[in-house]
Design a protein around this motif. Structure first.
Motif, short mmCIF file in Angstrom:
data_model
loop_
_atom_site.label_atom_id
_atom_site.label_comp_id
_atom_site.label_asym_id
_atom_site.label_seq_id
_atom_site.Cartn_x
_atom_site.Cartn_y
_atom_site.Cartn_z
N ASP A 157 -0.29 5.61 10.69
CA ASP A 157 -0.77 5.07 11.97
C ASP A 157 -1.82 3.99 11.78
OD1 ASP A 157 0.91 6.65 13.45
OD2 ASP A 157 -0.59 8.21 13.84
N SER A 158 -2.75 4.20 10.87
CA SER A 158 -3.80 3.20 10.65
C SER A 158 -3.24 1.95 9.97
CB SER A 158 -4.96 3.77 9.84
OG SER A 158 -4.54 4.11 8.54
N LEU A 159 -2.25 2.12 9.09
CA LEU A 159 -1.62 0.96 8.46
C LEU A 159 -0.85 0.13 9.49
CD1 LEU A 159 -0.29 2.60 5.16
CD2 LEU A 159 -2.23 1.05 5.40
N TYR A 209 -1.47 0.03 12.73
CA TYR A 209 -2.48 -0.58 13.60
C TYR A 209 -3.07 -1.84 12.94
CZ TYR A 209 -6.80 -1.31 16.17
OH TYR A 209 -7.82 -1.88 16.89
N ASP A 210 -3.40 -1.75 11.66
CA ASP A 210 -3.98 -2.90 10.95
C ASP A 210 -2.98 -4.06 10.87
OD1 ASP A 210 -6.34 -1.53 10.58
OD2 ASP A 210 -5.89 -0.95 8.51
N GLN A 221 0.85 -1.19 0.00
CA GLN A 221 0.00 0.00 0.00
C GLN A 221 0.88 1.24 0.00
OE1 GLN A 221 -2.30 -0.91 3.58
NE2 GLN A 221 -4.10 -1.15 2.28
N GLN A 264 -0.45 -4.73 12.95
CA GLN A 264 -0.30 -5.32 14.28
C GLN A 264 -1.54 -6.12 14.67
OE1 GLN A 264 0.64 -1.83 16.54
NE2 GLN A 264 2.79 -1.85 15.92
N LYS A 265 -2.69 -5.60 14.32
CA LYS A 265 -3.95 -6.31 14.62
C LYS A 265 -4.00 -7.64 13.88
CE LYS A 265 -8.94 -5.76 14.35
NZ LYS A 265 -10.03 -4.96 13.83
N GLN A 311 -1.14 10.82 5.32
CA GLN A 311 -0.59 10.51 6.64
C GLN A 311 -1.36 9.39 7.35
OE1 GLN A 311 -0.38 14.25 8.72
NE2 GLN A 311 1.26 15.00 7.42
N ASN A 312 -1.65 8.30 6.62
CA ASN A 312 -2.38 7.17 7.19
C ASN A 312 -1.46 6.08 7.72
OD1 ASN A 312 -1.47 6.18 4.72
ND2 ASN A 312 -3.36 5.09 4.27
#
Length: 183
Positions: free
Chosen positions: A88-90, A92-93, A80, A95-96, A85-86
């Protein structure tokens, strides 16, 4: 007297046979080919070294599968671009995704990865136990590119049985991470 002769003949016939041979304890011996690598040439934003016994199967949107046909396994890669500035969400996903296996996993040790020369930073997760996946990782340059990878076997997870293959493939994943280059 007749009964004695009949019993004697019966015992003589039944007792004839092969001698019993005690076999030594056996242990499973799996041998994998020596690891040697070549560089991939993708049409995407990344290249890395791949095992000569594997094949890279490109997918849509720069996703790919590093397939190990003889092991019935594959490392699934998802790429991706970092937008708006995404990061942080990448993160998080990614690690999840690794910790979704904690229900079946016995442990999930993390190893931080940094290669400033290639501008790659990430984490490698070793998932130990009867989880669906045995390894996950993500790599990023923190500015433009983000890639995740997951190791899956095309079989019911029995960690004791697939452990030698897991060790072999985890080494390949580490080589992928160490040699990942952004274009």
């Amino acid at each position: 007297m007749r009964y004695l002769i009949v019993i004697f003949i019966f015992l003589f016939v039944v007792s004839c046979g092969d001698d019993v041979i005690v076999k030594p304890n056996a242990k499973l011996r799996l041998e994998y080919p020596t690891q040697s690598y070549h560089k991939t040439n993708t049409d995407c934003e990344y290249d890395f070294l791949i095992n000569n016994n594997a094949q890279l199967i490109p997918g849509r949107n720069c996703a790919a599968k590093v397939e190990y046909p003889k092991m019935n396994a594959g490392v699934y890669l998802t790429f991706q671009k970092i937008k708006n500035q995404n990061l942080d969400s990448l993160l998080y996903d990614a690690q999840k995704l690794a910790y979704n296996h904690d229900i079946k996993a016995q442990s999930i040790p993390e190893q931080v990865f940094e290669n400033p020369d290639n501008k790659t930073y990430g984490i490698f997760y070793s998932i130990n136990g009867n989880a669906a996946s045995q390894s996950h990782f993500y790599l990023t340059d923190s500015i433009n590119n983000f890639i995740t990878g997951s190791l899956y076997f095309e079989a019911k997870p029995n960690f004791d049985s697939i452990y030698p293959a897991v060790v072999y493939l985890r080494e390949d994943i580490r080589v992928m991470m160490e040699t990942m280059e952004w274009k």
